[in-house]
Structure formats: C-alpha cells, structure tokens
Scaffold this active site. Structure first.
Site, PDB file in Angstrom:
ATOM      1  N   ASP A 253     -16.986  16.974  -8.386  1.00  0.00           N
ATOM      2  CA  ASP A 253     -17.557  16.906  -9.731  1.00  0.00           C
ATOM      3  C   ASP A 253     -19.076  16.903  -9.678  1.00  0.00           C
ATOM      4  OD1 ASP A 253     -14.989  16.888 -10.658  1.00  0.00           O
ATOM      5  OD2 ASP A 253     -14.951  14.765 -11.159  1.00  0.00           O
TER       6      ASP A 253
ATOM      7  N   ASP B  99      -9.807   9.434 -10.947  1.00  0.00           N
ATOM      8  CA  ASP B  99      -9.211  10.678 -11.407  1.00  0.00           C
ATOM      9  C   ASP B  99      -7.820  10.755 -10.792  1.00  0.00           C
ATOM     10  OD1 ASP B  99      -8.404  13.402 -11.648  1.00  0.00           O
ATOM     11  OD2 ASP B  99     -10.492  14.041 -11.783  1.00  0.00           O
TER      12      ASP B  99
ATOM     13  N   ASP C  21      -5.965  13.122 -10.159  1.00  0.00           N
ATOM     14  CA  ASP C  21      -5.719  14.185  -9.182  1.00  0.00           C
ATOM     15  C   ASP C  21      -6.158  13.781  -7.782  1.00  0.00           C
ATOM     16  OD1 ASP C  21      -8.489  14.830  -8.793  1.00  0.00           O
ATOM     17  OD2 ASP C  21      -8.431  16.378 -10.340  1.00  0.00           O
TER      18      ASP C  21
ATOM     19  N   GLU D 120      -8.001  12.183 -16.612  1.00  0.00           N
ATOM     20  CA  GLU D 120      -7.297  13.423 -16.246  1.00  0.00           C
ATOM     21  C   GLU D 120      -5.776  13.284 -16.214  1.00  0.00           C
ATOM     22  OE1 GLU D 120      -8.650  16.289 -16.197  1.00  0.00           O
ATOM     23  OE2 GLU D 120     -10.798  15.962 -15.856  1.00  0.00           O
TER      24      GLU D 120
ATOM     25  N   ASP E 209     -11.406  10.847  -6.201  1.00  0.00           N
ATOM     26  CA  ASP E 209     -11.202  12.167  -6.800  1.00  0.00           C
ATOM     27  C   ASP E 209     -10.927  13.197  -5.712  1.00  0.00           C
ATOM     28  OD1 ASP E 209     -11.343  14.475  -8.446  1.00  0.00           O
ATOM     29  OD2 ASP E 209     -12.984  13.634  -9.618  1.00  0.00           O
TER      30      ASP E 209
ATOM     31  N   HIS F 230     -16.050  18.915 -17.020  1.00  0.00           N
ATOM     32  CA  HIS F 230     -15.379  17.877 -16.224  1.00  0.00           C
ATOM     33  C   HIS F 230     -15.598  18.075 -14.725  1.00  0.00           C
ATOM     34  CE1 HIS F 230     -11.145  19.867 -15.396  1.00  0.00           C
ATOM     35  NE2 HIS F 230     -12.120  20.728 -15.228  1.00  0.00           N
TER      36      HIS F 230
ATOM     37  N   HIS G  15     -11.917  16.142  -6.171  1.00  0.00           N
ATOM     38  CA  HIS G  15     -13.050  17.041  -6.338  1.00  0.00           C
ATOM     39  C   HIS G  15     -14.364  16.274  -6.265  1.00  0.00           C
ATOM     40  CE1 HIS G  15      -9.519  18.679  -8.496  1.00  0.00           C
ATOM     41  NE2 HIS G  15      -9.913  19.829  -7.994  1.00  0.00           N
TER      42      HIS G  15
ATOM     43  N   HIS H 224     -12.680  14.244 -17.120  1.00  0.00           N
ATOM     44  CA  HIS H 224     -13.611  13.442 -16.334  1.00  0.00           C
ATOM     45  C   HIS H 224     -15.045  13.467 -16.863  1.00  0.00           C
ATOM     46  CE1 HIS H 224     -13.602  11.583 -12.034  1.00  0.00           C
ATOM     47  NE2 HIS H 224     -14.195  10.804 -12.908  1.00  0.00           N
TER      48      HIS H 224
END
Length: 318
Positions: free
Chosen positions: A142, A241, A243, A290, A138, A155, A140, A116
């Site tokens: 980030d 992303d 994930d 990712e 995402d 990332h 997360h 990322h």
C-alpha cells in the site's frame, strides 16, 4: 462442520475498565470491486462486540460514517492517477476527527472498513496529539502514489500517503508528521508492485515478508516489528487488512493473494501485540479493513476479523 473457533477458550485477561469504540467506515471508493462497503455490517453481524466482551473489553458501537455512494460521485477521468481522491479526503477527514475524539475520551477506536484508504483517517486522527508507530498487517505494501499506481485505486496508497511519500508530501489531509517511517512496519507482505518495492527500499519503512515469517516464525517477526514500531513513540496503530491471511482462511477480500498467514499464526501475532499492550497500553487505535461479504463464504472472513479483534484486545488461546 467443526471450525477452528471451537478450539478457543475464553480467559478474562483484561479489566473491563478499558473500552473500545467501534466506528464504521463503509468506504469503497478506494477499491475497484464492489461490496467492501458492506464490511462493517458483516463484522457487526459476526458479533465483534460479543467477541470483545469475552476479552474483558467494554464496547460501544457508534454506527457508520456517511460515505458517498459511487453512483453519486463524478466519474473519474481516464487520466486520473488517484480515483475519487477528493471524496476520500472528505470521508477520511471526518473519520480522523472521530478517532481523535474517541482517544481524547479515553477509549480505543476500532475503525471498521471499508477499503484500506480508511487507514488515512484512522492514523491521522490517532496521531493528532501523539507520536505513533504503525503495524501494517497486509499482503500488500500500500505504498504506491498517484504517479506509480498501476490502477489509480487509492486503497493501494494509504501508507505512502500517511508517510508523505511522493505526491503526498505536504498534503495536509494525508501526511502525518507524527508518524515516522522508521516506526512503520509492514508484516506479511507477499505482493509488491515494482515501483512500490523500489520506494519501500529507499524509505525507512521496515518490511517483513512471508518469507521472513516462514523462515523465523510469526512470533519472532512480530516481536521484532513491535520493537521497531514502539521505539520512542507514545502509542501504536494496528492496521489489519484481511487479505493478510491466506484466502483459504479469509476468502472474502477483494485482492486475495495465496500463501498468506494461517489462522493460528494470525491469532499468535495479535496476541503478541496484546501482551506488549498489557504492560504499557500502547495500543492507540485499530482499523480492520477489506472485508467483502459479496466475495465471502458464509460470512467466514468477517467472523475471523471479529475473532482477531478480540485477540488483539487480550483474548488468549489456553
């Protein structure tokens, strides 16, 4: 075995006058698990070009940027707070130029990651001559910085970098003044570090968590996110992303988090973006990141990535 893809019906919803340019960015220096550098190849193998064509979008593949291999880089000092930052700076600067040139030519750039950290280049290039909003799909945030990151993996820092947070403030290859945090929206977050959570609360970035999606539904959340991201800007960058999805849907990612977005929810979310884009062509740039084939099962995650790209560009479920 029947897959969810079998239930999708193609509709020529968009004119072929809109064109996409695929830019491979096989960057793995921002992550700590090998394999994500093969992501662009896996997404191509999953026929992203064919998926986009079913959405009525012409597609040109420009190949991959050259990215230094991990073995070619100096081993980071154990005290480094951001590993391989200089090498990542070089790669993302080149990607930013490619993205800016693509937009100047009238095409929509889709950067295929890689990790990322790729987004630092995509967004900076997209924002070179425009004020843009950011939709960040995402698990997360980030939003770590070199000072707050528990791992030093870049990332986990790109959104903080783009918005000039902490040590990134004024760093010319990351900070993007034409991206206002008030037009930046994270959708589907479900794992934030403590320092990252604090920094996001103190920022103007909007965060919609999985709790918000569970409570209100994916389309309501994405519509609100679009209202925020598009307010007073020239266009929108979408950062996807993989994930963001539940690991049962997208197992081939380096940092999976259970309880993510399901397959149908993901398509509905990106179809919302496509609907808004259909009226005003607000979609300026995209990165898809990712995908790690080494951790995947039968290239399932790359296939989902390709399908989602088509939904974002106008393919619809009947």
């Amino acid at each position: 075995m029947t897959t969810p893809t079998d239930a999708r019906i193609d509709h020529p919803n968009r004119s072929t006058t809109r064109t996409v340019r695929l830019l491979g960015a096989p960057l793995d220096l921002g992550a700590d698990r090998r394999g994500v550098d093969i992501g662009p190849r896996a997404i191509r193998y999953a026929d992203i070009a064919g998926e986009l064509e079913t959405a009525g979008v012409a597609c040109t593949d420009c190949g991959d940027l050259r990215v230094p291999r991990l073995e070619q880089c100096d081993v980071p000092d154990t005290e480094d707070d951001a590993k391989y930052l200089d090498e990542i700076a070089d790669v993302t600067a080149e990607l930013a130029d490619e993205v800016a040139d693509t937009i100047a030519d009238g095409d929509v750039p889709i950067a295929l990651g890689g990790d990322h950290a790729t987004a630092m280049g995509t967004i900076r290039g997209a924002a070179r001559a425009a004020d843009i909003g950011v939709l960040w799909f995402d698990a997360h945030g980030d939003y770590n910085t070199p000072d707050t990151s528990p791992s030093g993996n870049v990332h986990g820092m790109p959104l903080a970098a783009v918005t000039g947070t902490g040590e990134f403030d004024g760093l010319d290859w990351t900070t993007t003044p034409t991206v206002d945090p008030s037009n930046t929206v994270i959708v589907g977050a479900r794992r934030l570090d403590n320092a990252e959570r604090t920094a996001l609360k103190e920022s103007d970035v909007t965060v919609f968590t999985m709790h918000d999606i569970d409570e209100r539904g994916i389309t309501a959340v994405v519509e609100d996110a679009l209202d925020i991201a598009t307010d007073g800007v020239d266009g929108v960058h979408v950062s996807l992303d993989l994930d963001w999805l539940d690991p049962t849907v997208a197992p081939g990612v380096g940092t999976p988090v259970r309880g993510g977005v399901e397959y149908r929810e993901a398509h509905a979310a990106l179809e919302c973006v496509a609907e808004r884009d259909r009226d005003a062509e607000l979609l300026r740039s995209v990165d898809i990141v990712e995908v790690n084939p080494i951790l995947d099962r039968n290239n399932r995650t790359a296939e989902v990535a390709a399908e989602l790209a088509a939904s974002l560009l106008g393919k619809r479920i009947a």
